[in-house]
Scaffold this motif. Structure first.
Motif, PDB file in Angstrom:
ATOM      1  N   ARG A   1     -25.592  71.730 120.448  1.00 48.34           N
ATOM      2  CA  ARG A   1     -26.503  72.859 120.235  1.00 48.34           C
ATOM      3  C   ARG A   1     -27.917  72.370 120.513  1.00 48.34           C
ATOM      4  NH1 ARG A   1     -29.782  75.376 116.444  1.00 48.34           N
ATOM      5  NH2 ARG A   1     -29.611  77.666 116.386  1.00 48.34           N
ATOM      6  N   LYS A   2     -28.549  72.963 121.510  1.00 47.57           N
ATOM      7  CA  LYS A   2     -29.891  72.550 121.946  1.00 47.57           C
ATOM      8  C   LYS A   2     -29.937  71.055 122.247  1.00 47.57           C
ATOM      9  CE  LYS A   2     -32.346  76.227 119.453  1.00 47.57           C
ATOM     10  NZ  LYS A   2     -33.420  76.562 118.474  1.00 47.57           N
ATOM     11  N   GLY A   3     -28.855  70.549 122.804  1.00 44.95           N
ATOM     12  CA  GLY A   3     -28.797  69.147 123.204  1.00 44.95           C
ATOM     13  C   GLY A   3     -28.343  68.188 122.128  1.00 44.95           C
ATOM     14  N   GLU A   4     -28.187  68.661 120.898  1.00 42.25           N
ATOM     15  CA  GLU A   4     -27.768  67.793 119.803  1.00 42.25           C
ATOM     16  C   GLU A   4     -26.274  67.958 119.529  1.00 42.25           C
ATOM     17  OE1 GLU A   4     -29.645  65.511 118.258  1.00 42.25           O
ATOM     18  OE2 GLU A   4     -31.215  66.053 119.695  1.00 42.25           O
ATOM     19  N   PRO A   5     -25.544  66.844 119.338  1.00 41.73           N
ATOM     20  CA  PRO A   5     -24.102  66.954 119.118  1.00 41.73           C
ATOM     21  C   PRO A   5     -23.766  67.544 117.750  1.00 41.73           C
ATOM     22  CG  PRO A   5     -24.829  64.681 118.857  1.00 41.73           C
ATOM     23  CD  PRO A   5     -26.020  65.450 119.366  1.00 41.73           C
ATOM     24  N   ASN A   6     -22.700  68.329 117.712  1.00 43.45           N
ATOM     25  CA  ASN A   6     -22.161  68.854 116.463  1.00 43.45           C
ATOM     26  C   ASN A   6     -21.166  67.807 115.941  1.00 43.45           C
ATOM     27  OD1 ASN A   6     -20.812  70.187 114.418  1.00 43.45           O
ATOM     28  ND2 ASN A   6     -20.613  72.110 115.544  1.00 43.45           N
ATOM     29  N   ASN A   7     -21.672  66.823 115.190  1.00 45.51           N
ATOM     30  CA  ASN A   7     -20.850  65.670 114.804  1.00 45.51           C
ATOM     31  C   ASN A   7     -19.663  66.059 113.935  1.00 45.51           C
ATOM     32  OD1 ASN A   7     -22.365  63.681 116.180  1.00 45.51           O
ATOM     33  ND2 ASN A   7     -23.920  63.718 114.563  1.00 45.51           N
ATOM     34  N   ALA A   8     -19.823  67.063 113.112  1.00 41.09           N
ATOM     35  CA  ALA A   8     -18.708  67.506 112.269  1.00 41.09           C
ATOM     36  C   ALA A   8     -17.547  67.991 113.138  1.00 41.09           C
ATOM     37  CB  ALA A   8     -19.166  68.609 111.318  1.00 41.09           C
ATOM     38  N   MET A   9     -17.870  68.726 114.195  1.00 40.26           N
ATOM     39  CA  MET A   9     -16.806  69.225 115.072  1.00 40.26           C
ATOM     40  C   MET A   9     -16.164  68.095 115.867  1.00 40.26           C
ATOM     41  SD  MET A   9     -14.926  71.651 115.944  1.00 40.26           S
ATOM     42  CE  MET A   9     -15.778  72.854 114.923  1.00 40.26           C
ATOM     43  N   TRP A  10     -16.977  67.147 116.332  1.00 41.17           N
ATOM     44  CA  TRP A  10     -16.404  66.007 117.046  1.00 41.17           C
ATOM     45  C   TRP A  10     -15.471  65.208 116.134  1.00 41.17           C
ATOM     46  CZ3 TRP A  10     -16.262  65.304 122.088  1.00 41.17           C
ATOM     47  CH2 TRP A  10     -17.240  65.883 122.901  1.00 41.17           C
ATOM     48  N   ASN A  11     -15.850  65.019 114.894  1.00 38.76           N
ATOM     49  CA  ASN A  11     -14.980  64.302 113.958  1.00 38.76           C
ATOM     50  C   ASN A  11     -13.706  65.083 113.686  1.00 38.76           C
ATOM     51  OD1 ASN A  11     -16.665  62.077 113.651  1.00 38.76           O
ATOM     52  ND2 ASN A  11     -17.840  63.024 111.979  1.00 38.76           N
ATOM     53  N   TYR A  12     -13.827  66.392 113.597  1.00 41.83           N
ATOM     54  CA  TYR A  12     -12.649  67.242 113.394  1.00 41.83           C
ATOM     55  C   TYR A  12     -11.666  67.063 114.549  1.00 41.83           C
ATOM     56  CZ  TYR A  12      -9.943  71.604 113.487  1.00 41.83           C
ATOM     57  OH  TYR A  12      -8.931  72.534 113.559  1.00 41.83           O
ATOM     58  N   ILE A  13     -12.168  67.043 115.769  1.00 43.67           N
ATOM     59  CA  ILE A  13     -11.303  66.866 116.940  1.00 43.67           C
ATOM     60  C   ILE A  13     -10.622  65.505 116.904  1.00 43.67           C
ATOM     61  CG2 ILE A  13     -11.341  66.602 119.457  1.00 43.67           C
ATOM     62  CD1 ILE A  13     -13.599  68.721 119.479  1.00 43.67           C
ATOM     63  N   ARG A  14     -11.394  64.454 116.572  1.00 40.70           N
ATOM     64  CA  ARG A  14     -10.822  63.102 116.534  1.00 40.70           C
ATOM     65  C   ARG A  14      -9.694  62.978 115.516  1.00 40.70           C
ATOM     66  NH1 ARG A  14     -16.445  61.834 116.989  1.00 40.70           N
ATOM     67  NH2 ARG A  14     -16.892  60.872 119.018  1.00 40.70           N
ATOM     68  N   ARG A  15      -9.782  63.727 114.440  1.00 40.16           N
ATOM     69  CA  ARG A  15      -8.817  63.570 113.343  1.00 40.16           C
ATOM     70  C   ARG A  15      -7.638  64.533 113.428  1.00 40.16           C
ATOM     71  NH1 ARG A  15     -13.862  62.987 109.169  1.00 40.16           N
ATOM     72  NH2 ARG A  15     -14.303  60.789 109.604  1.00 40.16           N
ATOM     73  N   ASN A  16      -7.570  65.325 114.512  1.00 41.00           N
ATOM     74  CA  ASN A  16      -6.508  66.318 114.587  1.00 41.00           C
ATOM     75  C   ASN A  16      -5.743  66.289 115.903  1.00 41.00           C
ATOM     76  OD1 ASN A  16      -6.515  68.367 112.136  1.00 41.00           O
ATOM     77  ND2 ASN A  16      -8.647  67.764 112.519  1.00 41.00           N
ATOM     78  N   SER A  17      -5.729  65.135 116.551  1.00 38.34           N
ATOM     79  CA  SER A  17      -4.957  64.977 117.776  1.00 38.34           C
ATOM     80  C   SER A  17      -4.184  63.676 117.720  1.00 38.34           C
ATOM     81  CB  SER A  17      -5.868  64.977 119.001  1.00 38.34           C
ATOM     82  OG  SER A  17      -5.155  64.608 120.162  1.00 38.34           O
ATOM     83  N   ARG A  18      -2.967  63.695 118.234  1.00 31.41           N
ATOM     84  CA  ARG A  18      -2.159  62.479 118.311  1.00 31.41           C
ATOM     85  C   ARG A  18      -2.690  61.527 119.380  1.00 31.41           C
ATOM     86  NH1 ARG A  18       1.018  66.972 117.980  1.00 31.41           N
ATOM     87  NH2 ARG A  18       2.424  67.147 116.197  1.00 31.41           N
ATOM     88  N   ALA A  19      -3.478  62.079 120.300  1.00 32.15           N
ATOM     89  CA  ALA A  19      -4.046  61.261 121.380  1.00 32.15           C
ATOM     90  C   ALA A  19      -5.556  61.454 121.372  1.00 32.15           C
ATOM     91  CB  ALA A  19      -3.447  61.672 122.718  1.00 32.15           C
ATOM     92  N   ALA A  20      -6.172  61.175 120.227  1.00 32.14           N
ATOM     93  CA  ALA A  20      -7.586  61.504 120.019  1.00 32.14           C
ATOM     94  C   ALA A  20      -8.500  60.807 121.018  1.00 32.14           C
ATOM     95  CB  ALA A  20      -7.991  61.142 118.591  1.00 32.14           C
ATOM     96  N   GLY A  21      -8.212  59.549 121.328  1.00 32.03           N
ATOM     97  CA  GLY A  21      -9.073  58.825 122.256  1.00 32.03           C
ATOM     98  C   GLY A  21      -9.119  59.498 123.614  1.00 32.03           C
ATOM     99  N   GLN A  22      -7.950  59.847 124.134  1.00 28.94           N
ATOM    100  CA  GLN A  22      -7.895  60.531 125.424  1.00 28.94           C
ATOM    101  C   GLN A  22      -8.543  61.909 125.350  1.00 28.94           C
ATOM    102  OE1 GLN A  22      -3.556  60.040 125.830  1.00 28.94           O
ATOM    103  NE2 GLN A  22      -3.952  59.240 127.877  1.00 28.94           N
ATOM    104  N   LEU A  23      -8.261  62.641 124.285  1.00 29.26           N
ATOM    105  CA  LEU A  23      -8.797  63.996 124.147  1.00 29.26           C
ATOM    106  C   LEU A  23     -10.320  63.980 124.147  1.00 29.26           C
ATOM    107  CD1 LEU A  23      -8.522  67.029 123.614  1.00 29.26           C
ATOM    108  CD2 LEU A  23      -8.254  66.511 121.172  1.00 29.26           C
ATOM    109  N   VAL A  24     -10.913  63.134 123.331  1.00 29.25           N
ATOM    110  CA  VAL A  24     -12.371  63.088 123.244  1.00 29.25           C
ATOM    111  C   VAL A  24     -12.973  62.644 124.578  1.00 29.25           C
ATOM    112  CG1 VAL A  24     -14.307  61.874 122.177  1.00 29.25           C
ATOM    113  CG2 VAL A  24     -12.463  62.785 120.754  1.00 29.25           C
ATOM    114  N   ALA A  25     -12.394  61.616 125.186  1.00 27.82           N
ATOM    115  CA  ALA A  25     -12.920  61.129 126.464  1.00 27.82           C
ATOM    116  C   ALA A  25     -12.817  62.200 127.548  1.00 27.82           C
ATOM    117  CB  ALA A  25     -12.168  59.873 126.896  1.00 27.82           C
ATOM    118  N   ASP A  26     -11.721  62.958 127.550  1.00 23.93           N
ATOM    119  CA  ASP A  26     -11.555  63.998 128.560  1.00 23.93           C
ATOM    120  C   ASP A  26     -12.516  65.168 128.327  1.00 23.93           C
ATOM    121  OD1 ASP A  26      -9.588  62.499 129.727  1.00 23.93           O
ATOM    122  OD2 ASP A  26      -7.907  63.653 128.936  1.00 23.93           O
ATOM    123  N   ILE A  27     -12.775  65.516 127.077  1.00 26.51           N
ATOM    124  CA  ILE A  27     -13.767  66.560 126.796  1.00 26.51           C
ATOM    125  C   ILE A  27     -15.145  66.095 127.249  1.00 26.51           C
ATOM    126  CG2 ILE A  27     -14.953  67.821 124.959  1.00 26.51           C
ATOM    127  CD1 ILE A  27     -12.319  67.869 123.407  1.00 26.51           C
TER     128      ILE A  27
END
Length: 593
Positions: A163-189
């Motif tokens: 948002r306005k160039g600043e990361p939504n860290n809560a959402m990024w952490n949510y994504i990392r903690r809810n995927s079996r392949a979190a490393g790939q998912l985050v890197a691909d996003i």
């Protein structure tokens, strides 16, 4: 549509320069995305789409990656407009979206959209979509037998990752903690965000170089051109209602109930409607199709294949909103092609392929020189997964090839992706390097013949994948009961198959349904997939005897079929055709018919 462009007429040379710039930007966005990605489904298979869009959500350009994504992002943009966090776009925003009841194609296809600002005003969007390896659904990688959309994993609707160039860290952490392949998912996003930001930057550079009036004037002229060319080709089809029907194997749960697909193509002047009324009701599993993001897009892809094929058209028509305008799609709410929320709708791809296959079949009587016979028209989409000794998951998604039907002047292509896709296969070396699997067999299918015809159907693929540790498999496929159709005297092709076996054990191989979810398998178990073979085009007795000989020598036609189906007498020892005997044999067969 940008208002100032309405009064701007762009000269032909500048028009082509801007067109080339648009297409280059879209392709560069796609290249950045797949080259930066970590998962093989994006990096190798290139299951993605990317492009630029105006503030009315018209597609200005889109990468020529895979047809399943072309035309889908406007649906995402309309869904984002309904759900956007804050309700406003700001420079530096990056939004993730995948909600199937707010325009997405299906939940694993995450879209990343960034706004394009020029001189302080919002003038458009740069966006892309890509299929992700795991978004935390009920089963790893893919899902079929689940009760509703909430079992499909993480649902994002107008969610800002920046948002306005600043990361939504809560959402990024949510994504990392809810995927079996979190490393790939985050890197691909992150790769998607880089691709979208690049597109936005290139869009601004284009505006700075040529001016807003010229760029949007050219964009609108290009859309009008694509629309005009599409309408011209539609107007060449005789007015009428053209219908075709087919059957899907099952919904992944109720095994004894096939699902009807009925397509009526209504041609009126320079417009066409694809009406899916009469198709099966929505299913209780994930075997439904999101209407905005997939059903409509399949119709667009079908008519682009039929009418705007770059290989047969005098001029290449750009992939933009104009080519979609003359095509209307109708599907009753509550049907498999337009489900009611909250029905699950993740496993939607085989239905889209069959819809295109039936559009082609419906129009065959009035477009004999443009159509092909029945294709595999499904997909083999397999998710292999397991847990490493560390406790981490490994997940691998694989798309297997199929085959096209025979064509008016040539055989159907062998081992090719399905009608709504051109994703690439995954190198076997890459597979063995990253996950505990080995490919035991990968070749053209030789256990069943392709559809006979003057031009035979394409030959499908057979692939056997062996897991080296205990694992889970989910497989989405089709056409185990309804063979690809032959046309104009051609014969039907062969249905698909899927088996599970273990070479080290004495048990017989197990015949599997075309789709199954979360199957637990042991070390050294092998899944073998046989894709359907395409149908034949034209009378087999008109096939060149030399081609029949070649198929016999290659093991794709038996001596018996060469004689009894094609009327060709072959001396196998000499590897030649007895032309005199063949002529006599064919005359006798023609009299019998």
């Amino acid at each position: 549509m940008n208002q100032m462009s309405k009064i701007t007429e762009v000269d032909p040379i500048t028009l082509q320069v801007v067109r080339g710039a648009f297409e280059t930007i879209a392709e560069e966005m796609g290249h950045v995305l797949y080259r930066m990605s970590f998962s093989s489904i994006i990096r190798e298979s290139q299951d993605l789409g990317a492009g630029l869009f105006d503030t009315d959500f018209n597609t200005l350009c889109e990468s020529e990656s895979t047809p399943m994504h072309i035309g889908s992002i406007p649906g995402y943009l309309r869904g984002i407009a309904e759900t956007l966090e804050d309700g406003e776009w700001y420079e530096g925003d990056a939004v993730v979206h995948n909600h199937p009841y707010h325009g997405s194609s299906h939940t694993p296809d995450l879209a990343i959209v960034v706004p394009v600002f020029f001189q302080g005003r919002l003038v458009g969007f740069a966006g892309n979509t890509a299929h992700h390896v795991d978004i935390g659904a009920a089963t790893p990688g893919l899902i079929i037998d689940v009760p509703d959309v909430y079992a499909e994993g993480m649902l994002f609707a107008g969610t800002k990752l920046y948002r306005k160039g600043e990361p939504n860290n809560a959402m990024w952490n949510y994504i990392r903690r809810n995927s079996r392949a979190a490393g790939q998912l985050v890197a691909d996003i992150e790769a998607q965000i880089a691709s979208a930001r690049l597109g936005a930057r290139r869009f601004v550079e284009l505006l700075e170089k040529y001016g807003e009036k010229t760029v949007f004037g050219a964009a609108n002229q290009l859309m009008d051109y694509a629309e005009r060319m599409t309408r011209q080709r539609i107007s060449e089809i005789p007015d009428g209602d053209y219908t075709a029907e087919g059957w899907l194997d099952d919904d992944g749960r109720t095994r004894d109930q096939r699902l009807k697909v009925k397509v009526t193509v209504r041609v009126r002047g320079d417009e066409v409607e694809v009406d899916l009324t009469g198709s099966a009701d929505q299913t209780p599993t994930a075997y439904n199709v999101p209407f905005e993001g997939s059903t409509k897009v399949a119709a667009y892809a079908g008519f682009r294949k039929l009418l705007l094929d770059a290989a047969t058209s005098a001029a290449r028509v750009p992939s933009n909103e104009g080519s979609f305008r003359p095509i209307k799609v109708t599907a009753p709410l509550g049907s498999i092609f337009n489900p009611r929320a909250p029905a699950s709708a993740e496993a939607r791809f085989t239905q889209c392929n069959r819809m295109i296959d039936l559009i082609i079949r419906a129009l065959a009587p009035v477009m004999p020189e443009q159509v092909i016979a029945g294709s595999s028209a499904s997909i083999s989409f397999a998710a292999y997964s397991g847990v490493r000794p560390s406790g981490d998951y490994w997940v691998f998604l694989e798309v297997n090839e199929g085959a096209y039907g025979g064509r008016p002047r040539s055989d159907g292509p062998d081992s090719i992706d399905n009608l709504m896709a051109n994703t690439r296969n995954n190198p076997l070396e890459d597979l063995a390097m990253h996950i505990p699997m080995i490919c035991d067999r990968y070749e053209l299918r030789d256990d069943a013949p392709p559809g006979a015809g003057e031009f035979r159907g394409g030959i499908g693929v057979v692939k056997a994948q062996r897991v080296l540790t205990p694992a889970f498999i989910t497989h989405e496929s089709e056409r185990h009961t309804d063979a690809p159709w032959g046309i104009f005297g051609g014969q039907d092709g062969a249905v698909g198959r899927c088996t599970i076996s273990n070479p080290s054990k004495s048990e017989q191989e197990q015949e599997m349904h075309s789709k199954f979810s979360g199957l637990s398998v042991g070390a050294d178990d092998v899944m073998t997939y046989y894709s359907p073979n395409g149908g034949g085009y034209g009378n087999p007795l008109n096939r060149a005897p030399r081609k029949v000989l070649e198929d016999v020598l290659d093991g794709f036609c038996t001596l018996k079929d060469a004689r009894e189906v094609y009327g060709v007498a072959i001396d196998l020892e000499a590897e030649t055709v007895d032309l005199a005997a063949t002529e006599k044999l064919r005359l006798a067969m023609q009299r019998q018919n």
